[in-house]
Design a protein around this motif. Structure first.
Motif, PDB file in Angstrom:
ATOM      1  N   LEU A  11       0.900  -1.059   0.021  1.00  0.00           N
ATOM      2  CA  LEU A  11       0.034   0.087   0.032  1.00  0.00           C
ATOM      3  C   LEU A  11       0.804   1.036   0.106  1.00  0.00           C
ATOM      4  O   LEU A  11       0.791   2.202  -0.658  1.00  0.00           O
ATOM      5  N   ALA A  12       1.875   1.181   0.832  1.00  0.00           N
ATOM      6  CA  ALA A  12       2.735   2.228   0.863  1.00  0.00           C
ATOM      7  C   ALA A  12       3.663   2.688  -0.632  1.00  0.00           C
ATOM      8  O   ALA A  12       3.648   3.740  -1.080  1.00  0.00           O
ATOM      9  N   ARG A  13       3.989   1.578  -1.122  1.00  0.00           N
ATOM     10  CA  ARG A  13       4.635   1.602  -2.400  1.00  0.00           C
ATOM     11  C   ARG A  13       3.621   2.097  -3.618  1.00  0.00           C
ATOM     12  O   ARG A  13       4.020   3.015  -4.449  1.00  0.00           O
ATOM     13  N   LEU A  14       2.499   1.582  -3.523  1.00  0.00           N
ATOM     14  CA  LEU A  14       1.527   2.061  -4.350  1.00  0.00           C
ATOM     15  C   LEU A  14       0.951   3.817  -4.399  1.00  0.00           C
ATOM     16  O   LEU A  14       1.177   4.253  -5.203  1.00  0.00           O
ATOM     17  N   VAL A  15       0.939   3.926  -3.178  1.00  0.00           N
ATOM     18  CA  VAL A  15       0.383   5.358  -3.052  1.00  0.00           C
ATOM     19  C   VAL A  15       1.725   6.305  -3.254  1.00  0.00           C
ATOM     20  O   VAL A  15       1.447   7.466  -3.788  1.00  0.00           O
ATOM     21  N   GLN A  16       2.955   5.895  -2.886  1.00  0.00           N
ATOM     22  CA  GLN A  16       4.076   6.767  -3.207  1.00  0.00           C
ATOM     23  C   GLN A  16       4.365   6.787  -4.829  1.00  0.00           C
ATOM     24  O   GLN A  16       4.439   7.946  -5.293  1.00  0.00           O
ATOM     25  N   PHE A  17       4.047   5.675  -5.614  1.00  0.00           N
ATOM     26  CA  PHE A  17       3.931   5.722  -7.096  1.00  0.00           C
ATOM     27  C   PHE A  17       2.952   6.766  -7.669  1.00  0.00           C
ATOM     28  O   PHE A  17       3.161   7.603  -8.337  1.00  0.00           O
ATOM     29  N   SER A  18       1.591   6.868  -7.190  1.00  0.00           N
ATOM     30  CA  SER A  18       0.626   7.560  -7.367  1.00  0.00           C
ATOM     31  C   SER A  18       1.086   9.153  -7.298  1.00  0.00           C
ATOM     32  O   SER A  18       0.815   9.922  -7.909  1.00  0.00           O
ATOM     33  N   GLU A  19       1.646   9.289  -6.062  1.00  0.00           N
ATOM     34  CA  GLU A  19       2.025  10.798  -5.731  1.00  0.00           C
ATOM     35  C   GLU A  19       3.288  11.090  -6.913  1.00  0.00           C
ATOM     36  O   GLU A  19       2.928  12.164  -7.276  1.00  0.00           O
ATOM     37  N   SER A  20       4.145  10.143  -7.042  1.00  0.00           N
ATOM     38  CA  SER A  20       5.380  10.429  -8.186  1.00  0.00           C
ATOM     39  C   SER A  20       4.632  10.665  -9.464  1.00  0.00           C
ATOM     40  O   SER A  20       5.288  11.351 -10.570  1.00  0.00           O
ATOM     41  N   ALA A  21       3.644   9.977  -9.953  1.00  0.00           N
ATOM     42  CA  ALA A  21       2.777  10.138 -11.167  1.00  0.00           C
ATOM     43  C   ALA A  21       2.025  11.474 -11.410  1.00  0.00           C
ATOM     44  O   ALA A  21       1.777  11.829 -12.353  1.00  0.00           O
ATOM     45  N   GLY A  22       1.952  12.350 -10.210  1.00  0.00           N
ATOM     46  CA  GLY A  22       1.339  13.677 -10.297  1.00  0.00           C
ATOM     47  C   GLY A  22      -0.185  13.848 -10.093  1.00  0.00           C
ATOM     48  O   GLY A  22      -0.741  14.574 -10.388  1.00  0.00           O
ATOM     49  N   VAL A  23      -0.667  12.946  -9.370  1.00  0.00           N
ATOM     50  CA  VAL A  23      -1.993  12.938  -8.791  1.00  0.00           C
ATOM     51  C   VAL A  23      -2.183  14.282  -7.926  1.00  0.00           C
ATOM     52  O   VAL A  23      -1.339  14.506  -7.062  1.00  0.00           O
ATOM     53  N   ARG A  24      -3.411  14.952  -8.013  1.00  0.00           N
ATOM     54  CA  ARG A  24      -3.740  15.859  -7.396  1.00  0.00           C
ATOM     55  C   ARG A  24      -3.788  15.460  -5.894  1.00  0.00           C
ATOM     56  O   ARG A  24      -3.588  16.352  -4.932  1.00  0.00           O
ATOM     57  N   GLY A  25      -4.496  14.189  -5.566  1.00  0.00           N
ATOM     58  CA  GLY A  25      -4.792  13.849  -4.528  1.00  0.00           C
ATOM     59  C   GLY A  25      -5.109  12.416  -4.461  1.00  0.00           C
ATOM     60  O   GLY A  25      -5.172  11.815  -5.429  1.00  0.00           O
ATOM     61  N   LEU A  26      -5.535  11.703  -3.274  1.00  0.00           N
ATOM     62  CA  LEU A  26      -5.880  10.486  -3.257  1.00  0.00           C
ATOM     63  C   LEU A  26      -7.184  10.166  -2.646  1.00  0.00           C
ATOM     64  O   LEU A  26      -7.650  10.778  -1.852  1.00  0.00           O
ATOM     65  N   THR A  27      -8.021   9.176  -3.222  1.00  0.00           N
ATOM     66  CA  THR A  27      -9.230   8.971  -2.618  1.00  0.00           C
ATOM     67  C   THR A  27      -9.109   7.327  -1.977  1.00  0.00           C
ATOM     68  O   THR A  27      -8.961   6.471  -2.639  1.00  0.00           O
ATOM     69  N   VAL A  28      -9.213   7.386  -0.806  1.00  0.00           N
ATOM     70  CA  VAL A  28      -8.950   6.241  -0.001  1.00  0.00           C
ATOM     71  C   VAL A  28     -10.392   5.497   0.449  1.00  0.00           C
ATOM     72  O   VAL A  28     -11.076   6.249   0.994  1.00  0.00           O
ATOM     73  N   LEU A  29     -10.316   4.253   0.616  1.00  0.00           N
ATOM     74  CA  LEU A  29     -11.402   3.501   1.074  1.00  0.00           C
ATOM     75  C   LEU A  29     -12.727   3.849   0.136  1.00  0.00           C
ATOM     76  O   LEU A  29     -13.745   3.644   0.504  1.00  0.00           O
ATOM     77  N   GLY A  30     -12.573   3.900  -1.123  1.00  0.00           N
ATOM     78  CA  GLY A  30     -13.568   3.928  -1.966  1.00  0.00           C
ATOM     79  C   GLY A  30     -13.920   2.478  -2.364  1.00  0.00           C
ATOM     80  O   GLY A  30     -13.359   1.484  -1.978  1.00  0.00           O
ATOM     81  N   VAL A  31     -14.827   2.394  -3.404  1.00  0.00           N
ATOM     82  CA  VAL A  31     -15.348   1.131  -4.008  1.00  0.00           C
ATOM     83  C   VAL A  31     -14.269   0.234  -4.505  1.00  0.00           C
ATOM     84  O   VAL A  31     -14.107  -0.927  -4.195  1.00  0.00           O
TER      85      VAL A  31
END
Length: 306
Positions: free
Chosen positions: A36-56
């Motif tokens: 999970l940590a690796r996944l969200v760190q990659f998402s941040e590096s990809a340039g996302v504005r923010g993260l939606t956690v605990l969605g469907v």
């Protein structure tokens, strides 16, 4: 009406809000914190504005309360981006409890709560939101996703909610066809941002219709980011060219009934998560599609290099 109105709050920032998958151990008995940590760190590096956690897509409905808190803590500790927390409950009191718990974990990183439309009647939804905002003070991303909630609301009723509902900073329009829904909402002058979802399938037409970006999961979030950046810089033609390398994979990934299993397997093959495990009622990745998945990944790699 509550004294807190959508005009009193800043609209959710435009761009990509990546919907985070919840990686599990191989036997699905626990959340895989390292993945999970690796996944969200990659998402941040990809340039996302923010993260939606605990969605469907995050399989929040299959998580215990302790696992939800754990997932949020891992995200908070692993990235610096703002967080929208998905809320699975439809009952007002349960929603309030979920928001309070999520806000306690995320603290200043908490940007908004993604709350599902819980009734086909506009007045009921407005009262629901009024009670939530009064109890929590949270900003609201209103999610219209009948496939997940089991609740369908008409376009007219949804507009009444947006006009009257307190605290709404964004709408996530996921009731197909999405592009006409986005166009209708944005044409009515709402101050809330409007986002598409559904894996990015309708992204280009949603942008043309006035969407502020995408709030969705995809195994190549950088593709969605590039598309929206291209839209902002060069309009339709530029966005079309940016999205083209990813369209076959988006369609492959969004197959009904198995989309989650496919997406997790693609993330596993990218090295973003350790296992592609899903929890019931989600369907695991079908082994018969293994070669298909690799062809799609190879094609994306080729087109990215072209």
């Amino acid at each position: 009406m509550s004294a807190v109105t959508q005009e009193a709050r800043a609209a959710l920032e435009s761009g990509v809000w990546g919907v985070v998958a919840t990686p599990f151990t191989a036997d699905a008995s626990a959340v895989d914190e390292l993945s999970l940590a690796r996944l969200v760190q990659f998402s941040e590096s990809a340039g996302v504005r923010g993260l939606t956690v605990l969605g469907v897509f995050g399989e929040a409905a299959s998580l215990t309360e302790q696992e939800r808190e754990l997932a949020l803590r891992v995200v908070v500790d692993s990235t610096d981006v703002p967080i929208v927390t998905g809320i699975t409950a439809l009952d007002t009191d349960d929603v309030i409890r979920e928001i309070a718990s999520a806000a306690a974990v995320t603290g200043e990183r908490f940007r908004a709560a993604m709350v599902q439309v819980n009734s086909s009647h506009a007045d009921d939804v407005v009262r629901h939101l009024e009670a939530i905002v009064a109890a929590t003070g949270a900003s609201i991303v209103l999610q219209d996703y009948p496939r997940a909630s089991g609740v369908a609301i008409s376009a007219d009723a949804l507009q009444v909610v947006l006009d009257a509902g307190p605290g709404i900073v964004a709408v996530k329009a996921e009731a197909p066809p999405t592009s006409p829904a986005v166009a209708r909402i944005t044409a009515c002058g709402t101050t809330a941002s409007v986002f598409g979802g559904l894996g990015g399938q309708g992204l280009l037409d949603e942008l043309v219709s006035g969407a502020a970006g995408a709030m969705t999961g995809f195994s190549f979030p950088e593709g969605l980011v590039r598309t929206i950046d291209a839209w902002q810089e060069g309009g339709f033609s530029a966005a079309s060219r940016a999205l083209l390398p990813y369209l076959p994979l988006i369609n492959f990934e969004q197959q009904a009934g198995i989309a989650l299993g496919i997406r997790k397997e693609l993330m596993r093959r990218r090295g973003l998560i350790e296992n592609a495990t899903v929890r019931p009622p989600a369907t695991p990745f079908p082994a018969a599609l293994s070669a298909h998945a690799q062809r799609h990944l190879d094609l994306v790699a080729e087109l990215q290099e072209a």
